[in-house]
Design an enzyme around this catalytic site. Structure first.
Site, PDB file in Angstrom:
ATOM      1  N   CYS A  83       0.826  -1.209   0.000  1.00 47.71           N
ATOM      2  CA  CYS A  83       0.000   0.000   0.000  1.00 47.71           C
ATOM      3  C   CYS A  83       0.860   1.259   0.000  1.00 47.71           C
ATOM      4  CB  CYS A  83      -0.912  -0.007   1.225  1.00 47.71           C
ATOM      5  SG  CYS A  83      -2.299  -1.128   1.009  1.00 47.71           S
TER       6      CYS A  83
ATOM      7  N   CYS B 138      -4.396   0.961  -2.545  1.00 49.20           N
ATOM      8  CA  CYS B 138      -4.730   1.006  -1.123  1.00 49.20           C
ATOM      9  C   CYS B 138      -3.803   1.976  -0.414  1.00 49.20           C
ATOM     10  CB  CYS B 138      -4.618  -0.390  -0.507  1.00 49.20           C
ATOM     11  SG  CYS B 138      -3.063  -1.218  -0.896  1.00 49.20           S
TER      12      CYS B 138
END
Ligand SMILES: *[C@@H]1O[C@H](CO)[C@@H](O)[C@H](O)[C@H]1NC(C)=O
Ligand SMILES: *[C@@H]1O[C@H](CO)[C@@H](O)[C@H](O)[C@H]1NC(C)=O
Length: 286
Positions: free
Chosen positions: A94, A175
């Site tokens: 992420c 993300c």
């Protein structure tokens, strides 16, 4: 329509140079040696670029070829590539996803400063198909190496459909904090017809994305057409708000400005730094 196509390209970051409309001409056929290039890039990827990855390069090629040569050259849909995409699953750390629109050159230097930044070009599919063209022969199965239809003349262009799916898959994985790099020197910096505006934005998941950090970057010499408080960037912010994303927007990102100055040190906007006695001082005063 033409800006649409140029965009696609961009996401390809990959594809871009070849794909701007003036360049994707009807006479350009499938890239010569495409099989060797694609399979070779795939082996490069799994052996050198991302050695922890496990992909079956021959199988990916087979699924790609099957998707392309079994349809008419203007009718390769996104779904036709599904099997191929299933053969190349990705997971990404992420906080490092970078999206961009009409800032290809800057995106490349930005990504080069930080190898942890992920763009579409860092995915296997982006890496393999960057800058390539392909289409099926009109009369017989197999690729057409002499000419391919123009992007704009096809309902489902085989190149466009692949990039569309690649962009969607990439955005769905995003993300943490993500960055969106937009061009402040053009009208419609946020273009709803671009790959970012039409595919990636819709595919971002507000549940997995913490912050969308927008960076609007104008050319050093201007013009200054759009910014965080002006133009289409406001439409983007409005969409993000309505979908429940947290976001930030920066007009003068220092790192990006320094990268631009490295390319173009003589530009007057960079002179303050060049002449300053203390670089530290110069950077903080900007
Ligand atoms: C903005 O777009 C223009 C026109 O396509 C391009 O020449 C320029 O390099 C872009 N600027 C940035 C900062 O990417
Ligand atoms: C994510 O972005 C927000 C807003 O810019 C920032 O406050 C936060 O520190 C960032 N988090 C990470 C992990 O970079």
């Amino acid at each position: 329509m033409s800006s649409f196509f140029c965009l696609c390209i961009h996401f390809k970051g990959l594809i871009m140079l070849l794909f701007c409309p003036s360049q994707l001409r009807a006479h350009l056929g499938t890239t010569p040696n495409i099989k060797h290039i694609v399979v070779g890039r795939c082996y490069n990827y799994i052996s050198l670029v991302n050695p922890s990855s496990r992909y079956d390069c021959e199988e990916i090629w087979r699924l790609f070829e099957e998707a392309v040569v079994h349809q008419a050259s203007c009718n390769v849909k996104v779904e036709d590539y599904h099997q191929m995409f299933i053969a190349m699953p990705h997971t990404w750390p992420c906080d490092r996803f970078l999206f961009w629109s009409k800032t290809r050159a800057l995106m490349h230097s930005y990504a080069a400063t930080d190898r942890h930044i992920w763009t579409l070009e860092d995915t296997l599919v982006g890496f393999m198909f960057n800058d390539l063209i392909w289409c099926r022969h009109k009369e017989r199965p197999g690729f057409d190496f002499s000419s391919c239809p123009e992007w704009s003349s096809c309902q489902n262009h085989p190149v466009y459909s692949l990039w569309r799916q690649a962009s969607q898959t990439f955005a769905e994985l995003a993300c943490g904090n993500i960055t969106v790099l937009l061009n402040g020197s053009i009208a419609n910096a946020f273009d709803k017809k671009s790959m970012f505006g039409s595919v990636e934005l819709d595919s971002l998941n507000p549940q997995s994305v913490d912050y969308v950090n927008i960076k609007v970057v104008a050319n050093l010499e201007g013009p200054y057409i759009e910014s965080c408080s002006q133009g289409s960037v406001l439409d983007l912010i409005q969409i993000l708000r309505s979908r429940g994303f947290s976001w930030t927007c920066t007009d003068n990102d220092q790192t990006l400005m320094i990268l631009q100055c490295i390319q173009d040190p003589k530009e007057s906007a960079c002179q303050t730094c060049a002449n300053s006695l203390s670089h530290r001082q110069c950077l903080t005063s900007n």
